[in-house]
Motif scaffolding. Sequence first.
Motif, PDB file in Angstrom:
ATOM      1  N   UNK A 225      13.117  60.318  41.698  1.00 46.86           N
ATOM      2  CA  UNK A 225      12.524  61.750  41.409  1.00 46.86           C
ATOM      3  C   UNK A 225      11.284  61.590  40.174  1.00 46.86           C
ATOM      4  N   UNK A 226      11.623  60.647  39.423  1.00 49.51           N
ATOM      5  CA  UNK A 226      10.731  60.551  38.044  1.00 49.51           C
ATOM      6  C   UNK A 226       9.387  59.682  38.550  1.00 49.51           C
ATOM      7  N   UNK A 232       2.447  61.987  41.130  1.00 51.11           N
ATOM      8  CA  UNK A 232       1.642  63.100  41.186  1.00 51.11           C
ATOM      9  C   UNK A 232       0.608  63.549  39.908  1.00 51.11           C
ATOM     10  N   UNK A 233       1.194  63.310  38.773  1.00 49.04           N
ATOM     11  CA  UNK A 233       0.468  63.283  37.617  1.00 49.04           C
ATOM     12  C   UNK A 233      -0.769  62.374  37.672  1.00 49.04           C
ATOM     13  N   UNK A 236      -3.760  63.132  39.246  1.00 49.89           N
ATOM     14  CA  UNK A 236      -4.536  64.248  38.768  1.00 49.89           C
ATOM     15  C   UNK A 236      -4.064  65.493  39.215  1.00 49.89           C
ATOM     16  N   UNK A 237      -3.036  65.539  39.912  1.00 45.85           N
ATOM     17  CA  UNK A 237      -2.663  66.734  40.253  1.00 45.85           C
ATOM     18  C   UNK A 237      -1.879  67.655  39.164  1.00 45.85           C
ATOM     19  N   UNK A 238      -1.521  68.900  39.260  1.00 52.06           N
ATOM     20  CA  UNK A 238      -1.291  69.790  38.369  1.00 52.06           C
ATOM     21  C   UNK A 238       0.325  69.277  37.944  1.00 52.06           C
ATOM     22  N   UNK A 246       9.598  66.686  41.594  1.00 50.01           N
ATOM     23  CA  UNK A 246      10.504  65.885  41.026  1.00 50.01           C
ATOM     24  C   UNK A 246      12.104  66.725  40.941  1.00 50.01           C
ATOM     25  N   UNK A 247      11.845  67.900  40.779  1.00 45.24           N
ATOM     26  CA  UNK A 247      13.418  68.666  40.750  1.00 45.24           C
ATOM     27  C   UNK A 247      13.666  69.055  42.010  1.00 45.24           C
TER      28      UNK A 247
END
Length: 291
Positions: A225-226, A232-233, A236-238, A246-247
């Motif tokens: 999940x991490x 995603x980060x 360049x995503x939010x 992740x959650x």
Amino acid sequence: MSNSVLVTGANGTIGSHLLRVLRSTPWDVRALIRSAENERLVTSLGAQAYYGDFMDQASLGEAMTGVDTLVLITSANPDAAVQASNALRAVKDCGVRKVVRISAIKAAPDGPTANTVLHGETEQEIIRSGLDYVILRPNLFMQNMFLAAQTISEQDSFFFGTGDAQMGMVDTRDVAECAAQCVLSNQFDGNIYEVTGPQSLSYFDVAQALSAELNRAISYVPVSPQDVYEGIVGAGWDEWIAGISRDYAQAYRSGWGDFTTDTVEQMCGHPPRGIDRFIREVLCAQSALSV
């Protein structure tokens, strides 16, 4: 009050298919949109476009005047509960009778993701409103596989953070068709329904089904999940989207989504679409994966 329905989020996967279904009914169908591109889409699907924004109360009022039923779809974002609350305020001001809410799996104020919590807050507001309502909570979307289309094409593999978890994955076309039945009928009013596919599947099962359809080996590679968050980060995503992704992955790993229901059969009179049909009719058809 006429047989008129307003659909928000009408350009999305659920909303656009809902317009296709409602086009063949006697109902007057409206769609709340924000761009000329979306106007072209919804008008091609038989809906009348109304320009508006959840944060613009006047535009919501204009779109809802004379409407009997609102299908309330909001995108996953940190302001979703505020957006939904604004829409519900306009519903009351305009005398709209009924709300069909597209919520989220197991929505609850104490849920495991920020999105789950926001949907839970909106559900409670709808229930307390005194309006007629139906709430639909879809399980994990089969259409999420579009996020993996590029790596499937380029690497014959795809990556998600749910491990070997089994999930009652649902085709969004079935969610839309359930929503249509909730618009057309009052028999489901006052209830909350979890909406799933016909069986719980892991992404290993999806990889096997893809391999059979494409006639080549497709691999599912679980990540943590991490890793989902960081990927995603890094793209360049939010960060909010990264956090709920992740959650959700962590929640599904715990067995949170491992269930099925008869909602599609009960509402639509046919079994929910399975993963093989989704891959053949939607994923491969729209992603050119067979090339």
